[in-house]
Design an enzyme around this catalytic site. Structure first.
Site, mmCIF file in Angstrom:
data_model
loop_
_atom_site.group_PDB
_atom_site.id
_atom_site.type_symbol
_atom_site.label_atom_id
_atom_site.label_comp_id
_atom_site.label_asym_id
_atom_site.label_seq_id
_atom_site.Cartn_x
_atom_site.Cartn_y
_atom_site.Cartn_z
ATOM 1 N N SER A 16 31.416 28.367 75.826
ATOM 2 C CA SER A 16 30.208 27.642 75.429
ATOM 3 C C SER A 16 30.552 26.194 75.080
ATOM 4 C CB SER A 16 29.535 28.341 74.247
ATOM 5 O OG SER A 16 30.473 28.612 73.235
ATOM 6 N N GLU A 18 29.072 22.631 72.926
ATOM 7 C CA GLU A 18 28.149 22.132 71.897
ATOM 8 C C GLU A 18 27.789 20.668 72.138
ATOM 9 O OE1 GLU A 18 28.988 23.267 67.754
ATOM 10 O OE2 GLU A 18 28.833 21.134 67.296
ATOM 11 N N THR A 49 22.968 20.923 68.230
ATOM 12 C CA THR A 49 23.020 20.833 66.770
ATOM 13 C C THR A 49 21.678 20.383 66.189
ATOM 14 O OG1 THR A 49 23.835 18.574 66.826
ATOM 15 C CG2 THR A 49 25.499 20.319 66.781
ATOM 16 N N ASP A 110 24.455 20.645 55.080
ATOM 17 C CA ASP A 110 25.062 19.924 53.959
ATOM 18 C C ASP A 110 24.060 18.909 53.426
ATOM 19 O OD1 ASP A 110 27.675 21.078 53.935
ATOM 20 O OD2 ASP A 110 28.065 20.022 55.822
ATOM 21 N N PHE A 220 37.598 13.448 61.497
ATOM 22 C CA PHE A 220 37.661 14.918 61.556
ATOM 23 C C PHE A 220 37.814 15.494 60.159
ATOM 24 C CE2 PHE A 220 39.652 15.377 66.066
ATOM 25 C CZ PHE A 220 38.457 14.947 66.607
ATOM 26 N N HIS A 270 34.464 28.037 72.128
ATOM 27 C CA HIS A 270 33.304 27.157 71.963
ATOM 28 C C HIS A 270 33.826 25.722 71.919
ATOM 29 C CE1 HIS A 270 29.234 26.105 70.678
ATOM 30 N NE2 HIS A 270 29.730 25.392 69.696
#
Ligand code: FAD
Length: 301
Positions: A16, A18, A49, A110, A220, A270
């Site tokens: 998959s 994203e 997302t 978040d 990151f 993913h």
């Protein structure tokens, strides 16, 4: 009916990709070129997302609606609880279903602005992702995914509570989980073993985010709290003047990770694309034969 839970439970490796909903016309063109490129490798699904607030949330709906109606791809839509009342969440789930999207990745989200700020639920909203899993399940969607954290969720005080809450979230009605990005395969394996040790055998799909630029490392860490391997950081630093070398190093590291994850029996891979799938498609190409030989896939992979 979605094929997603069946593929993940079947022992065939899911693949998959994203994406995020872009905010500009140029970004939209790039997204669509990217979707057409990944379409050629017949992934199990693509996920889109859900932003921290504002207009990007509406764009998620537009993008998944177009994917559902204009491509052969199976869209999985992310949905977060943060900043929404339960009534709004119900409305959004209804809009997804009306758009022909039946597969939802459920998250708490978040705090907008500063992801590390204190978590404050909406006064008429939900506090944990497990509650949103229950809500989404009431709508008869085809599949529900949740988030998993190979280095434990940054807000979890210890591993015991992290695993307990993760398993409770799965038992609330999740079919599978996708991990946060990580860079050490052993972290993924430890998480999987910890979850299995308490009797939960949900497929946990590892997420791969290739690092091809030393400048990405701090970003990151901020986004995911993932520990970045010192040896990889040093190699990228040493190659800093040569984008081609950095690209090769990042692809090589992520391909080795992907290979080992398949060997260790991960249910799929993913790939986080940041809407630029060139690097992840190269990794996918490197490990395609491994995916084929580990299990005969039902798709054209
Ligand atoms: P939860 O499962 O609710 O967990 C949050 C914390 O609460 C954990 O520490 C957990 O242990 C604890 N907890 C859970 N239940 C209880 C309880 N009953 N009592 C006490 N403590 C409890 N964010 C976005 O904004 N948009 C996206 O599209 C998006 N996609 C993502 C995709 C993936 C694959 C991943 C891994 C993350 C994604 N995120 C996204 C980020 C995510 O929203 C954050 O990481 C968020 O902090 C965690 O969400 P969660 O669903 O795991 O929360």
């Amino acid at each position: 009916m979605s094929v997603l839970p069946d593929v993940l439970a079947s022992g065939h490796h899911s693949v998959s990709f994203e994406f995020f909903p872009p905010s500009t016309e140029a970004g939209n063109r790039m997204l669509w070129e990217s979707l057409r490129r990944v379409e050629r490798v017949a992934p199990t699904f693509v996920s889109i997302t859900y932003g921290a607030g504002g207009s990007s949330r509406a764009r998620t709906l537009e993008v998944v609606r177009s994917i559902a109606s204009e491509t052969t791809l199976l869209p999985v839509v992310h949905l977060t609880a943060v900043g929404h009342s339960i009534a709004e969440l119900r409305q959004i789930i209804g809009q997804y279903l009306d758009a022909g999207v039946q597969d939802v990745l459920v998250l708490r989200g978040d705090p907008p602005g500063d992801p590390n700020a204190e978590w404050v639920p909406h006064p008429k909203g939900l506090t944990y992702a497990s509650e949103l899993v229950r809500l989404v399940r009431m709508y008869g969607v085809s599949s529900v995914g949740v988030a998993a954290f190979p280095e434990k969720h940054p807000r979890s005080p210890d591993w015991e509570s992290d695993i307990r809450h993760f398993v409770a979230k799965c038992r609330a009605g999740a079919d599978y989980a996708i991990t946060q990005m990580f860079f050490h395969v052993d972290d993924y394996l430890r998480l999987r073993d910890r979850v299995a040790a308490v009797g939960c055998h949900i497929p946990i799909v590892p997420a791969i985010m290739p690092a091809t630029d030393v400048r990405q490392i701090a970003r990151f860490a901020e986004l995911s709290h993932a520990a970045f391997p010192l040896s990889l950081a040093r190699r990228l630093e040493a190659a800093q003047g040569s984008p081609a070398d950095c690209h090769r190093i990042g692809v090589e590291y992520a391909s080795t990770m992907a290979d080992r994850l398949i060997t260790e029996g991960a249910p799929g891979l993913h790939f986080i694309t940041l809407n630029r799938p060139t690097v992840v498609l190269e990794i996918h190409k490197n490990i395609r034969n491994r995916l084929r030989s580990a299990h005969a896939l039902p798709t054209a992979l």
